[in-house]
Motif scaffolding. Structure first.
Motif, PDB file in Angstrom:
ATOM      1  N   GLU A 267      34.619  38.961  42.513  1.00 13.46           N
ATOM      2  CA  GLU A 267      35.239  39.439  43.609  1.00 13.46           C
ATOM      3  C   GLU A 267      36.906  39.370  43.266  1.00 13.46           C
ATOM      4  O   GLU A 267      37.470  38.200  42.716  1.00 13.46           O
ATOM      5  N   THR A 268      37.556  40.619  43.379  1.00 13.87           N
ATOM      6  CA  THR A 268      38.902  40.799  43.055  1.00 13.87           C
ATOM      7  C   THR A 268      39.881  40.068  44.002  1.00 13.87           C
ATOM      8  O   THR A 268      41.044  39.726  43.731  1.00 13.87           O
ATOM      9  N   ILE A 286      44.774  41.247  46.466  1.00 14.34           N
ATOM     10  CA  ILE A 286      44.452  41.560  45.027  1.00 14.34           C
ATOM     11  C   ILE A 286      45.757  41.241  44.282  1.00 14.34           C
ATOM     12  O   ILE A 286      46.702  41.958  44.299  1.00 14.34           O
ATOM     13  N   SER A 288      46.719  41.156  40.715  1.00 10.83           N
ATOM     14  CA  SER A 288      46.580  41.147  39.389  1.00 10.83           C
ATOM     15  C   SER A 288      47.763  40.827  38.529  1.00 10.83           C
ATOM     16  O   SER A 288      47.576  40.111  37.309  1.00 10.83           O
ATOM     17  N   CYS A 294      41.437  37.704  35.150  1.00 15.40           N
ATOM     18  CA  CYS A 294      40.296  38.134  34.066  1.00 15.40           C
ATOM     19  C   CYS A 294      39.151  37.319  33.732  1.00 15.40           C
ATOM     20  O   CYS A 294      38.059  37.913  33.197  1.00 15.40           O
ATOM     21  N   CYS A 297      35.987  38.936  35.378  1.00 15.93           N
ATOM     22  CA  CYS A 297      36.104  40.296  35.577  1.00 15.93           C
ATOM     23  C   CYS A 297      34.596  40.852  34.940  1.00 15.93           C
ATOM     24  O   CYS A 297      34.530  40.694  33.802  1.00 15.93           O
ATOM     25  N   ARG A 299      33.917  44.240  35.319  1.00 17.16           N
ATOM     26  CA  ARG A 299      33.678  45.389  35.411  1.00 17.16           C
ATOM     27  C   ARG A 299      34.200  46.330  34.025  1.00 17.16           C
ATOM     28  O   ARG A 299      34.786  46.199  33.245  1.00 17.16           O
TER      29      ARG A 299
END
Ligand code: SAM
Length: 373
Positions: A267-268, A286, A288, A294, A297, A299
């Protein structure tokens, strides 16, 4: 006849041909990269075109009428996308997000949705099939997308104030049309809906509270996204990033919030619900830039022309279209995907955080509208 000029520095042409291993190992339903991160989520960019010109993503000065978008023949066909998606699903992908560019600009997208919705996941649970859109065409398309098998949508919306919204999309597009699109998606059953707001300090941060007030009480997850240094054209500056912690502080000054656990692996967003009992809706952040995520991650990204990217901040892709159009078998392509993922070690955001205000040096990064947000 005018010569056709190909800009050799164009990031879109930088890709390697994936290696097909000599021994073809069939997908086992679980794939881990070199940092033990599973493959779980596939984002597919179905077009590199967009009808908005948000300065943080596709600034007008760069993406003007002279810009060479990809020709139709370069784009993966729906059949090619579905074939590749099926191989990713066999490797354990349980969630597919259609994106772009603006995915609703791709003609007959409902046909692709219907094809993807049929894919059987490894554990036989329904595929989580979703789409990210700027909402401009959503009112018209929501019902057909739902009928075709789309599960839910995420709508990008950076302001409620019409003047600020028009300035941010830089296409003079009115906010009322996007709000009608969100309503239509809700009516069509494309929920729970997520609304993504990119926050730029000094540009739209005054809209944080109006957005929270507007969506509080509805079954909508409002997510505030830190302005990221994606691509190479948006002139990103750290002083325009409003850290998520500050966003949450501002909302919490008006509404008491309670933290929520992550809803899925990888989940981001960090999430909160409104503390007042019985009030629907949640907010998320979110982050980032200020809190790199990371480490979990999961994705992968498939670009409009079939290149596999392993990180939003990557510079190079792996040309799956070359395998598809070169006659490789499903077993060969699946094995090539497996090898690419197993060798993955990308963790750009963590390295950026470690590097301080200076972004890590390296090759020019791909643009977000090309590999999909
Ligand atoms: N056109 C669709 C849309 O507007 O949602 C899908 C593509 S868009 C690239 C996907 C998401 O990326 C949008 O929510 C957009 O706001 C976000 N995005 C683009 N550039 C960004 C940046 N520099 N920082 C943070 N988010 C960004």
């Amino acid at each position: 006849m005018a010569d056709k000029v190909i800009a050799v520095a164009d990031h879109r042409y930088r890709a390697s041909l994936p290696i097909v291993p000599a021994k073809l190992v069939a997908p086992s339903g679980e794939l881990r990269d070199s940092l033990h991160r599973p493959l779980g989520d596939l984002r597919i960019s179905v077009t590199d075109r967009c009808n908005f010109r948000c300065s943080y993503c596709m600034p007008k000065e760069v993406f003007d009428r002279h810009y060479a978008f990809l020709p139709q023949s370069s784009l993966l066909s729906f059949e090619e996308i579905t074939r590749l998606a099926a191989l990713f699903v066999a490797h354990g992908v349980g969630k597919i997000r259609l994106t772009g560019g603006e995915p609703l600009l791709r003609r007959d997208l409902e046909r692709l949705v219907a094809m993807l919705a049929q894919l059987p996941t490894v554990d036989r649970t329904p595929l989580d099939l979703t789409l990210t859109t700027n909402g401009s065409l959503l009112e018209r398309k929501a019902a057909a997308l739902r009928t075709a098998g789309l599960g839910r949508v995420t709508v990008s919306l950076d302001a409620l104030d019409d003047a600020i919204f028009r300035r941010m999309n830089d296409a003079d597009f009115p906010v009322a049309d996007v709000l009608r699109g969100i309503d239509a998606a809700e009516r069509a059953g494309l929920g729970p809906i997520k609304v993504n707001m990119v926050v730029k300090r000094g540009t739209n941060d005054q809209e944080i509270l109006p957005m929270a007030r507007h969506f509080r009480g509805r079954d909508v997850a409002l997510r505030f996204i830190e302005y990221m240094d994606v691509g190479a054209t948006n002139g990103w500056r750290m002083d325009e990033v409003l850290p998520s912690a500050e966003v949450v502080e501002r909302v919490a000054e008006e509404f008491a919030l309670l933290p929520l656990p992550a809803s899925a692996p990888g989940e981001t967003a960090a999430r909160w619900r409104y503390a007042e009992p019985g009030v629907a809706g949640e907010i998320g952040t979110i982050s980032s830039v200020t809190q790199a995520f990371c480490s979990d991650c999961n994705r992968a990204r498939l670009s409009t022309e079939g290149k596999l990217f392993l990180c939003l901040f990557a510079s190079r892709g792996h040309d799956l279209r070359a395998l598809v159009r070169g006659g490789a078998s499903d077993a060969e392509i699946a094995a090539a995907i497996g090898l690419v993922w197993q060798q993955r070690d990308d963790r750009y955001s963590e390295l950026r955080s470690a590097a301080g205000p200076q972004a890590p040096a390296g090759e020019k990064r791909v643009e977000m509208h090309y590999i999909g947000g």
